[in-house]
Design an enzyme around this catalytic site. Structure first.
Site, PDB file in Angstrom:
ATOM      1  N   ASN A 155     -12.640 -28.292  22.468  1.00 20.48           N
ATOM      2  CA  ASN A 155     -12.627 -29.730  22.731  1.00 20.48           C
ATOM      3  C   ASN A 155     -11.218 -30.240  22.492  1.00 20.48           C
ATOM      4  O   ASN A 155     -10.481 -29.665  21.699  1.00 20.48           O
ATOM      5  CB  ASN A 155     -13.553 -30.455  21.754  1.00 20.48           C
ATOM      6  CG  ASN A 155     -15.007 -30.323  22.138  1.00 20.48           C
ATOM      7  OD1 ASN A 155     -15.333 -29.716  23.148  1.00 20.48           O
ATOM      8  ND2 ASN A 155     -15.864 -30.893  21.327  1.00 20.48           N
ATOM      9  N   ASP A 199     -19.633 -27.464  21.599  1.00 20.52           N
ATOM     10  CA  ASP A 199     -21.093 -27.374  21.591  1.00 20.52           C
ATOM     11  C   ASP A 199     -21.571 -25.966  21.932  1.00 20.52           C
ATOM     12  O   ASP A 199     -22.632 -25.555  21.509  1.00 20.52           O
ATOM     13  CB  ASP A 199     -21.679 -28.373  22.594  1.00 20.52           C
ATOM     14  CG  ASP A 199     -21.473 -29.794  22.108  1.00 20.52           C
ATOM     15  OD1 ASP A 199     -21.762 -30.043  20.927  1.00 20.52           O
ATOM     16  OD2 ASP A 199     -21.007 -30.651  22.889  1.00 20.52           O
ATOM     17  N   LYS A 203      -9.056  -8.170  27.038  1.00 21.40           N
ATOM     18  CA  LYS A 203      -8.680  -9.265  27.927  1.00 21.40           C
ATOM     19  C   LYS A 203      -9.302  -9.056  29.306  1.00 21.40           C
ATOM     20  O   LYS A 203      -9.178  -7.966  29.880  1.00 21.40           O
ATOM     21  CB  LYS A 203      -7.143  -9.321  28.038  1.00 21.40           C
ATOM     22  CG  LYS A 203      -6.675 -10.467  28.889  1.00 21.40           C
ATOM     23  CD  LYS A 203      -5.161 -10.515  29.013  1.00 21.40           C
ATOM     24  CE  LYS A 203      -4.784 -11.594  30.001  1.00 21.40           C
ATOM     25  NZ  LYS A 203      -3.361 -11.571  30.335  1.00 21.40           N
ATOM     26  N   PRO A 225     -24.019 -23.782  16.253  1.00 23.05           N
ATOM     27  CA  PRO A 225     -24.760 -24.538  15.242  1.00 23.05           C
ATOM     28  C   PRO A 225     -24.208 -25.953  15.152  1.00 23.05           C
ATOM     29  O   PRO A 225     -23.009 -26.171  15.353  1.00 23.05           O
ATOM     30  CB  PRO A 225     -24.472 -23.763  13.945  1.00 23.05           C
ATOM     31  CG  PRO A 225     -23.208 -23.020  14.211  1.00 23.05           C
ATOM     32  CD  PRO A 225     -23.203 -22.714  15.677  1.00 23.05           C
ATOM     33  N   ASP A 226     -25.081 -26.900  14.884  1.00 22.33           N
ATOM     34  CA  ASP A 226     -24.645 -28.291  14.704  1.00 22.33           C
ATOM     35  C   ASP A 226     -24.421 -28.523  13.206  1.00 22.33           C
ATOM     36  O   ASP A 226     -25.376 -28.555  12.425  1.00 22.33           O
ATOM     37  CB  ASP A 226     -25.697 -29.247  15.278  1.00 22.33           C
ATOM     38  CG  ASP A 226     -25.160 -30.666  15.345  1.00 22.33           C
ATOM     39  OD1 ASP A 226     -24.558 -31.121  14.349  1.00 22.33           O
ATOM     40  OD2 ASP A 226     -25.327 -31.312  16.389  1.00 22.33           O
ATOM     41  N   ILE A 227     -23.163 -28.664  12.842  1.00 25.76           N
ATOM     42  CA  ILE A 227     -22.817 -28.752  11.423  1.00 25.76           C
ATOM     43  C   ILE A 227     -23.346 -30.050  10.815  1.00 25.76           C
ATOM     44  O   ILE A 227     -23.940 -30.061   9.736  1.00 25.76           O
ATOM     45  CB  ILE A 227     -21.281 -28.642  11.257  1.00 25.76           C
ATOM     46  CG1 ILE A 227     -20.828 -27.282  11.808  1.00 25.76           C
ATOM     47  CG2 ILE A 227     -20.856 -28.804   9.802  1.00 25.76           C
ATOM     48  CD1 ILE A 227     -19.407 -27.220  12.260  1.00 25.76           C
ATOM     49  N   PHE A 238     -19.437 -38.590  13.702  1.00 26.81           N
ATOM     50  CA  PHE A 238     -18.629 -39.313  14.676  1.00 26.81           C
ATOM     51  C   PHE A 238     -19.285 -39.181  16.042  1.00 26.81           C
ATOM     52  O   PHE A 238     -19.961 -38.200  16.316  1.00 26.81           O
ATOM     53  CB  PHE A 238     -17.201 -38.753  14.716  1.00 26.81           C
ATOM     54  CG  PHE A 238     -16.326 -39.368  13.662  1.00 26.81           C
ATOM     55  CD1 PHE A 238     -16.549 -39.089  12.322  1.00 26.81           C
ATOM     56  CD2 PHE A 238     -15.317 -40.248  14.008  1.00 26.81           C
ATOM     57  CE1 PHE A 238     -15.768 -39.674  11.339  1.00 26.81           C
ATOM     58  CE2 PHE A 238     -14.530 -40.838  13.030  1.00 26.81           C
ATOM     59  CZ  PHE A 238     -14.754 -40.551  11.695  1.00 26.81           C
ATOM     60  N   LYS A 266     -27.588 -40.995  18.645  1.00 19.24           N
ATOM     61  CA  LYS A 266     -27.059 -39.809  17.953  1.00 19.24           C
ATOM     62  C   LYS A 266     -27.343 -39.874  16.459  1.00 19.24           C
ATOM     63  O   LYS A 266     -27.691 -38.867  15.841  1.00 19.24           O
ATOM     64  CB  LYS A 266     -25.549 -39.717  18.203  1.00 19.24           C
ATOM     65  CG  LYS A 266     -24.935 -38.447  17.716  1.00 19.24           C
ATOM     66  CD  LYS A 266     -23.552 -38.242  18.305  1.00 19.24           C
ATOM     67  CE  LYS A 266     -23.610 -38.017  19.804  1.00 19.24           C
ATOM     68  NZ  LYS A 266     -22.312 -37.844  20.407  1.00 19.24           N
ATOM     69  N   LYS A 286     -29.347 -36.796  14.798  1.00 15.90           N
ATOM     70  CA  LYS A 286     -28.688 -35.889  13.852  1.00 15.90           C
ATOM     71  C   LYS A 286     -29.232 -36.051  12.434  1.00 15.90           C
ATOM     72  O   LYS A 286     -29.039 -35.195  11.593  1.00 15.90           O
ATOM     73  CB  LYS A 286     -27.185 -36.164  13.820  1.00 15.90           C
ATOM     74  CG  LYS A 286     -26.506 -36.069  15.179  1.00 15.90           C
ATOM     75  CD  LYS A 286     -25.841 -34.746  15.357  1.00 15.90           C
ATOM     76  CE  LYS A 286     -24.976 -34.751  16.602  1.00 15.90           C
ATOM     77  NZ  LYS A 286     -24.273 -33.503  16.779  1.00 15.90           N
TER      78      LYS A 286
HETATM   79  O1  C5P Z   1     -23.325 -34.065  19.456  1.00 17.08           O
HETATM   80  P1  C5P Z   1     -21.927 -34.526  19.346  1.00 17.08           P
HETATM   81  O2  C5P Z   1     -20.919 -33.414  19.420  1.00 17.08           O
HETATM   82  O3  C5P Z   1     -21.554 -35.626  20.289  1.00 17.08           O
HETATM   83  O4  C5P Z   1     -21.848 -35.164  17.879  1.00 17.08           O
HETATM   84  C1  C5P Z   1     -20.655 -35.512  17.277  1.00 17.08           C
HETATM   85  C2  C5P Z   1     -20.794 -35.444  15.799  1.00 17.08           C
HETATM   86  O5  C5P Z   1     -21.479 -34.270  15.420  1.00 17.08           O
HETATM   87  C3  C5P Z   1     -19.460 -35.361  15.097  1.00 17.08           C
HETATM   88  O6  C5P Z   1     -19.598 -35.941  13.821  1.00 17.08           O
HETATM   89  C4  C5P Z   1     -19.230 -33.867  15.012  1.00 17.08           C
HETATM   90  O7  C5P Z   1     -18.345 -33.548  13.959  1.00 17.08           O
HETATM   91  C5  C5P Z   1     -20.613 -33.377  14.745  1.00 17.08           C
HETATM   92  N1  C5P Z   1     -20.884 -32.044  15.279  1.00 17.08           N
HETATM   93  C6  C5P Z   1     -21.052 -30.970  14.419  1.00 17.08           C
HETATM   94  N2  C5P Z   1     -21.362 -29.731  14.907  1.00 17.08           N
HETATM   95  C7  C5P Z   1     -21.520 -29.533  16.226  1.00 17.08           C
HETATM   96  C8  C5P Z   1     -21.369 -30.602  17.111  1.00 17.08           C
HETATM   97  C9  C5P Z   1     -21.038 -31.839  16.606  1.00 17.08           C
HETATM   98  O8  C5P Z   1     -20.898 -31.156  13.212  1.00 17.08           O
HETATM   99  N3  C5P Z   1     -21.811 -28.333  16.670  1.00 17.08           N
END
Ligand code: C5P
Length: 396
Positions: free
Chosen positions: A208, A276, A286, A303-305, A322, A336, A340
């Site tokens: 990103n 994501d 390579k 994983p979504d932290i 954020f 969101k 979350k």
């Molecule tokens: O789902 P999205 O990426 O739009 O959400 C943004 C928020 O989720 C931010 O706070 C980002 O740091 C957190 N995030 C995360 N792990 C991910 C994706 C997003 O912690 N894999």
């Protein structure tokens, strides 16, 4: 906030000197007494009259001004304040401080003082990055000098990068932090920042866009309020803040591991722009253009932290995410927050026209249980300070 504090403000030469006028105004408003010292080069950018008018005090300029020497000697002048602040501090001024020169009033005061010293460097990006300046910076820190900024951004000389003087409000906050109170003293916070890089093969990755500027500013603002900060950062383009515990990672999976490793913490601020998806099967060699044609990449979900922290058994008391959106910012961010399971969402519009991504300013909405608060467009450092203040109030 700074009632009764005596600040000697040394204004060095550089275009950022104009911001020192606002700094004086803000220091006065915070209750500080300002004794201004204007270097010869500084006087090329701001006039003694405007400095004196804003400080409501005499401006000291010349070491050999006998009238001043009879009224107040330079040794006395160097010691009558609680803190000496150099803003802007030029590359030349930093070098002279390191060398211990005393060839004008400002350098003499800095050499003669027995009080703490804080500098706000401001210079062209190349000058800042030059090994000589970086050596001098390290030496000044080792000598106990506190450093505020510089910030990354567009510079008066037309270049972009680190070198802009910290904003007056950031300098005032650093001064306030120096004197305390430190509402987050003894509190541990986790900040994730920067992008993640997800490898495709040993030389390519997906990511990103993220400079890490806002997350870095938040970590610094929390530190300034006394917090013990664990700063988990992907490969950002701005340097990590001083005096925080830095854990550098590349991928989302590494970031998750580092974030969980930083628990327990009372607060988590997830400012990282985490990718994501990652490539399901990373190529070990390579990928060649010629032999295999255009590769087809298969992705798997990272994983979504933020979501993991929000539901973790060691969940921090306050979890902040954020939302960088390009349309329907508030609606998406509100959804969101629910999805979350975090407490607050800091939402911003990152469509290219706003210039926020990679820029020096941010315009955010704070979405909490009780609704939406829209903050004015502010330097990222000030957004960070406001957020840190709100965090301190929330967990007080
Ligand atoms: O789902 P999205 O990426 O739009 O959400 C943004 C928020 O989720 C931010 O706070 C980002 O740091 C957190 N995030 C995360 N792990 C991910 C994706 C997003 O912690 N894999």
């Amino acid at each position: 906030m700074l009632a009764g504090k005596r600040i000697t403000l040394i204004i060095g030469g550089g275009i950022a000197a104009y911001k020192s006028l606002d700094l004086i105004r803000q220091l006065r408003r915070a209750g500080a007494q300002v004794t201004p010292v204007l270097t010869r080069a500084g006087a090329e950018f701001v006039t003694p009259l405007s400095v004196a008018a804003l400080a409501e005090a005499q401006v000291f300029q010349d070491l050999f001004d006998l009238k001043d020497e009879t009224e107040m000697g330079h040794i006395q002048l160097s010691r009558t304040s609680d803190l000496l602040v150099v803003a802007p501090a030029t590359a030349n001024m930093m070098a002279r401080m390191v060398a211990g020169l005393a060839d004008d009033l400002a350098s003499t005061l800095l050499l003669a003082t027995d009080k703490p010293v804080m500098i706000a460097p401001a210079m062209n990006v190349r000058m800042w990055q030059h090994p000589a300046t970086q050596r001098n910076l390290a030496q000044l820190r080792a000598d106990g000098v506190q450093v505020v900024g510089p910030n990354v951004g567009d510079m008066a000389c037309g270049e972009h990068g680190p070198g802009r003087m910290a904003e007056p409000a950031e300098i005032v906050a650093a001064i306030a932090a120096h004197f305390g109170p430190r509402p987050l003293a003894g509190r541990r916070v986790l900040v994730t920042s920067g992008p993640t890089h997800e490898p495709i093969d040993p030389v390519r990755y997906i990511a990103n866009r993220s400079s890490g500027a806002q997350g870095t500013a938040i970590a610094a603002a929390l530190r300034d309020l006394g917090a013990e900060v664990a700063f988990v950062t992907g490969p950002a383009s701005v340097p990590a803040p001083e005096a925080v515990q830095v854990v550098r990672v590349e991928t989302a999976r590494e970031m998750l591991k580092a974030a969980l490793g930083a628990l327990p913490a009372e607060v988590a601020v997830c400012a990282a722009a985490v990718a994501d998806w990652r490539v399901a099967q990373e190529f070990t060699q390579k990928v060649k253009k010629t032999t295999q044609g255009i590769p087809l990449l298969e992705f798997s979900e990272n994983p979504d932290i933020l979501a993991t922290l929000s539901t973790h058994e060691q969940r921090p008391r306050l979890v902040i995410g954020f939302a960088a959106e390009t349309e329907e910012v508030i609606a998406h961010a509100t959804a969101k927050r629910a999805r979350k399971g975090c407490d607050w969402i800091v939402a911003n519009d990152v469509s290219p026209a706003t210039g926020i991504m990679g820029g020096a300013e941010n315009a955010v909405h704070l979405i909490t249980e009780s609704g939406v608060e829209s903050w004015p467009r502010l330097p990222k450092g000030e957004v960070a300070q406001r957020l840190a203040q709100r965090i301190a109030e929330a967990i007080a």
